[in-house]
Every structure is written in C-alpha cells, then in structure tokens.
Design a protein around this motif. Sequence first.
Motif, PDB file in Angstrom:
ATOM      1  N   VAL A 151       0.873  -1.172   0.000  1.00  0.00           N
ATOM      2  CA  VAL A 151       0.000   0.000   0.000  1.00  0.00           C
ATOM      3  C   VAL A 151       0.907   1.218   0.000  1.00  0.00           C
ATOM      4  N   LEU A 152       0.807   2.016  -1.037  1.00  0.00           N
ATOM      5  CA  LEU A 152       1.635   3.200  -1.218  1.00  0.00           C
ATOM      6  C   LEU A 152       0.748   4.418  -0.965  1.00  0.00           C
ATOM      7  N   GLU A 153       1.079   5.175   0.077  1.00  0.00           N
ATOM      8  CA  GLU A 153       0.259   6.323   0.448  1.00  0.00           C
ATOM      9  C   GLU A 153       1.056   7.621   0.320  1.00  0.00           C
ATOM     10  N   PRO A 154       0.596   8.545  -0.520  1.00  0.00           N
ATOM     11  CA  PRO A 154       1.256   9.846  -0.577  1.00  0.00           C
ATOM     12  C   PRO A 154       0.997  10.593   0.737  1.00  0.00           C
ATOM     13  N   THR A 178       4.520   6.758   2.128  1.00  0.00           N
ATOM     14  CA  THR A 178       4.645   5.697   3.112  1.00  0.00           C
ATOM     15  C   THR A 178       4.197   4.403   2.442  1.00  0.00           C
ATOM     16  N   VAL A 179       4.917   3.324   2.714  1.00  0.00           N
ATOM     17  CA  VAL A 179       4.584   2.018   2.154  1.00  0.00           C
ATOM     18  C   VAL A 179       4.386   1.034   3.298  1.00  0.00           C
ATOM     19  N   SER A 180       3.288   0.286   3.230  1.00  0.00           N
ATOM     20  CA  SER A 180       3.065  -0.809   4.170  1.00  0.00           C
ATOM     21  C   SER A 180       2.788  -2.079   3.378  1.00  0.00           C
ATOM     22  N   VAL A 181       2.971  -3.211   4.042  1.00  0.00           N
ATOM     23  CA  VAL A 181       2.796  -4.511   3.402  1.00  0.00           C
ATOM     24  C   VAL A 181       1.786  -5.298   4.240  1.00  0.00           C
ATOM     25  N   PRO A 182       0.536  -5.396   3.797  1.00  0.00           N
ATOM     26  CA  PRO A 182      -0.489  -6.058   4.607  1.00  0.00           C
ATOM     27  C   PRO A 182      -0.131  -7.470   5.070  1.00  0.00           C
ATOM     28  N   ALA A 183       0.545  -8.248   4.244  1.00  0.00           N
ATOM     29  CA  ALA A 183       0.903  -9.619   4.633  1.00  0.00           C
ATOM     30  C   ALA A 183       2.034  -9.660   5.655  1.00  0.00           C
ATOM     31  N   LEU A 184       2.805  -8.585   5.727  1.00  0.00           N
ATOM     32  CA  LEU A 184       3.933  -8.490   6.666  1.00  0.00           C
ATOM     33  C   LEU A 184       3.754  -7.192   7.465  1.00  0.00           C
ATOM     34  N   PRO A 185       2.928  -7.205   8.503  1.00  0.00           N
ATOM     35  CA  PRO A 185       2.602  -5.963   9.201  1.00  0.00           C
ATOM     36  C   PRO A 185       3.804  -5.260   9.830  1.00  0.00           C
ATOM     37  N   GLU A 186       4.913  -5.969   9.989  1.00  0.00           N
ATOM     38  CA  GLU A 186       6.094  -5.335  10.552  1.00  0.00           C
ATOM     39  C   GLU A 186       6.825  -4.454   9.540  1.00  0.00           C
ATOM     40  N   VAL A 187       6.400  -4.501   8.273  1.00  0.00           N
ATOM     41  CA  VAL A 187       7.040  -3.692   7.239  1.00  0.00           C
ATOM     42  C   VAL A 187       6.247  -2.398   7.019  1.00  0.00           C
ATOM     43  N   VAL A 188       6.821  -1.300   7.447  1.00  0.00           N
ATOM     44  CA  VAL A 188       6.317   0.042   7.165  1.00  0.00           C
ATOM     45  C   VAL A 188       7.548   0.898   6.904  1.00  0.00           C
ATOM     46  N   THR A 189       7.584   1.550   5.762  1.00  0.00           N
ATOM     47  CA  THR A 189       8.742   2.358   5.417  1.00  0.00           C
ATOM     48  C   THR A 189       8.280   3.564   4.623  1.00  0.00           C
ATOM     49  N   GLU A 190       9.221   4.394   4.226  1.00  0.00           N
ATOM     50  CA  GLU A 190       8.852   5.600   3.497  1.00  0.00           C
ATOM     51  C   GLU A 190       9.973   6.013   2.558  1.00  0.00           C
ATOM     52  N   GLY A 191       9.672   6.990   1.724  1.00  0.00           N
ATOM     53  CA  GLY A 191      10.665   7.544   0.817  1.00  0.00           C
ATOM     54  C   GLY A 191      10.189   8.876   0.286  1.00  0.00           C
ATOM     55  N   ASP A 192      11.132   9.673  -0.193  1.00  0.00           N
ATOM     56  CA  ASP A 192      10.792  10.992  -0.733  1.00  0.00           C
ATOM     57  C   ASP A 192      10.057  10.893  -2.063  1.00  0.00           C
ATOM     58  N   THR A 193      10.342   9.840  -2.830  1.00  0.00           N
ATOM     59  CA  THR A 193       9.672   9.612  -4.101  1.00  0.00           C
ATOM     60  C   THR A 193       9.026   8.232  -4.071  1.00  0.00           C
ATOM     61  N   GLU A 194       8.131   7.986  -5.024  1.00  0.00           N
ATOM     62  CA  GLU A 194       7.503   6.676  -5.110  1.00  0.00           C
ATOM     63  C   GLU A 194       8.565   5.592  -5.327  1.00  0.00           C
ATOM     64  N   ALA A 195       9.511   5.853  -6.205  1.00  0.00           N
ATOM     65  CA  ALA A 195      10.560   4.874  -6.486  1.00  0.00           C
ATOM     66  C   ALA A 195      11.401   4.590  -5.245  1.00  0.00           C
ATOM     67  N   GLU A 196      11.764   5.638  -4.511  1.00  0.00           N
ATOM     68  CA  GLU A 196      12.558   5.448  -3.293  1.00  0.00           C
ATOM     69  C   GLU A 196      11.767   4.670  -2.247  1.00  0.00           C
ATOM     70  N   ALA A 197      10.485   4.996  -2.091  1.00  0.00           N
ATOM     71  CA  ALA A 197       9.648   4.295  -1.113  1.00  0.00           C
ATOM     72  C   ALA A 197       9.538   2.814  -1.457  1.00  0.00           C
ATOM     73  N   LEU A 198       9.361   2.497  -2.738  1.00  0.00           N
ATOM     74  CA  LEU A 198       9.253   1.094  -3.148  1.00  0.00           C
ATOM     75  C   LEU A 198      10.585   0.362  -2.989  1.00  0.00           C
ATOM     76  N   ALA A 199      11.691   1.029  -3.276  1.00  0.00           N
ATOM     77  CA  ALA A 199      13.014   0.419  -3.074  1.00  0.00           C
ATOM     78  C   ALA A 199      13.239   0.137  -1.588  1.00  0.00           C
ATOM     79  N   ASN A 200      12.835   1.074  -0.739  1.00  0.00           N
ATOM     80  CA  ASN A 200      12.955   0.868   0.705  1.00  0.00           C
ATOM     81  C   ASN A 200      12.069  -0.285   1.164  1.00  0.00           C
ATOM     82  N   ALA A 201      10.893  -0.414   0.547  1.00  0.00           N
ATOM     83  CA  ALA A 201      10.001  -1.522   0.889  1.00  0.00           C
ATOM     84  C   ALA A 201      10.632  -2.856   0.511  1.00  0.00           C
TER      85      ALA A 201
END
Length: 75
Positions: free
Chosen positions: A9-12, A19-42
Amino acid sequence: MTEFSFSVVLEPQPDGGFTVSVPALPEVVTEGDTEAEALANAEEAIRAILAYRRDNGLTIPDDADPKIRRVTVAA
C-alpha cells in the motif's frame, strides 16, 4: 533462492513523500521521498523481514489481498 511477491500500500503524504506498508507483513512500514525510493525501501525491508522470519523458524505468509474501501462518517 525463492521469489516472493507481496502487495504493498503506497500512500502519498500531505507534506510530500510516500509511506509504504505490506499487509501480509505488518512489521514492514517504510517511506521515501519519491515513489521509487519508497518502493526500493520496501523491497529492502521485505528482504530483511523474510530473512528474520527464516532465521527464526517463523512462517512466511502468503500475500494478502488488501481491500480498500471508503467509509464516510459525520463527527
């Protein structure tokens, strides 16, 4: 090496970035300045959690199928 695919889930954010969260892995929440950075961090966070789960004998869940709905309330 096994490949896994997870829905994210990618939320501006109002002040910029994502901010990016992963519903199947609730311990994964990360962020990035751009969509690409947020997804790479995820991706990096997912790899770390999968390694942790594998190393500690925890199951790796199947992907979740997130449903997004809108709820309107008066407050």
